[in-house]
Design a protein around this motif. Sequence first.
Motif, short mmCIF file in Angstrom:
data_model
loop_
_atom_site.label_atom_id
_atom_site.label_comp_id
_atom_site.label_asym_id
_atom_site.label_seq_id
_atom_site.Cartn_x
_atom_site.Cartn_y
_atom_site.Cartn_z
N ARG A 38 -27.20 -13.07 -10.33
CA ARG A 38 -28.07 -13.42 -9.22
C ARG A 38 -28.82 -12.18 -8.75
NH1 ARG A 38 -23.80 -14.54 -4.19
NH2 ARG A 38 -23.14 -12.36 -3.92
N ARG A 39 -30.00 -12.44 -8.17
CA ARG A 39 -30.76 -11.36 -7.56
C ARG A 39 -31.17 -11.79 -6.17
NH1 ARG A 39 -34.78 -8.68 -11.29
NH2 ARG A 39 -35.72 -10.74 -11.36
N LYS A 43 -32.70 -6.67 -3.64
CA LYS A 43 -31.53 -6.09 -4.32
C LYS A 43 -31.67 -6.22 -5.83
CE LYS A 43 -28.28 -6.88 -0.54
NZ LYS A 43 -26.94 -7.44 -0.17
N MET A 44 -30.85 -5.47 -6.53
CA MET A 44 -30.84 -5.53 -7.98
C MET A 44 -30.04 -6.76 -8.43
SD MET A 44 -30.31 -1.54 -9.01
CE MET A 44 -30.53 -1.92 -10.75
N ARG A 45 -30.34 -7.21 -9.62
CA ARG A 45 -29.60 -8.34 -10.17
C ARG A 45 -28.15 -7.92 -10.41
NH1 ARG A 45 -32.48 -11.08 -15.08
NH2 ARG A 45 -31.90 -9.12 -16.08
N GLU A 46 -27.23 -8.82 -10.07
CA GLU A 46 -25.82 -8.52 -10.23
C GLU A 46 -25.11 -9.64 -10.97
OE1 GLU A 46 -23.52 -8.51 -6.61
OE2 GLU A 46 -24.62 -10.19 -5.76
N ALA A 92 -30.17 -16.17 -3.05
CA ALA A 92 -30.61 -15.39 -4.21
C ALA A 92 -31.18 -16.34 -5.25
CB ALA A 92 -29.45 -14.61 -4.83
N GLN A 105 -24.95 -6.68 -18.15
CA GLN A 105 -26.30 -7.25 -18.21
C GLN A 105 -27.03 -6.86 -19.49
OE1 GLN A 105 -29.00 -7.50 -14.89
NE2 GLN A 105 -27.39 -6.84 -13.47
#
Length: 121
Positions: A38-39, A43-46, A92, A105
């Motif tokens: 999710r992003r 924020k950065m994608r996690e 997100a 990732q």
Amino acid sequence: QVRLVESGGGSVQAGGSLKLSCVASGYIHPNAFMAWFRRAPGKMREGIASIANGGERTHYAESVKDRFTISRDDAKNTVYLQIDNLKPEDTAMYYCAAGGWYLVQADYDNWGQGTQVTVSA
């Protein structure tokens, strides 16, 4: 070529639940994982959750493991993400990914377009 199509996102109130789906087509190595990322805005994608073929091995980010459940139906080429007790911070874009390893990732070559989840307080 692998195609991933997510669905199930939406706008919900805090405390509610959603079940996201990801239908896969094309060849995915049987030893590879499928996962949800999710992003959130700004924020950065996690990585959230991953699952191996057959569904016996799952892995979750520490921050979500009590509320998120990943599962899969290999007969339908579909991976699910059940999200319970939604919180505003869960807002997100949620992405399905295939062909990687756990929640690394960089290992995932195949990504869906995403499905938006918006949680209001």
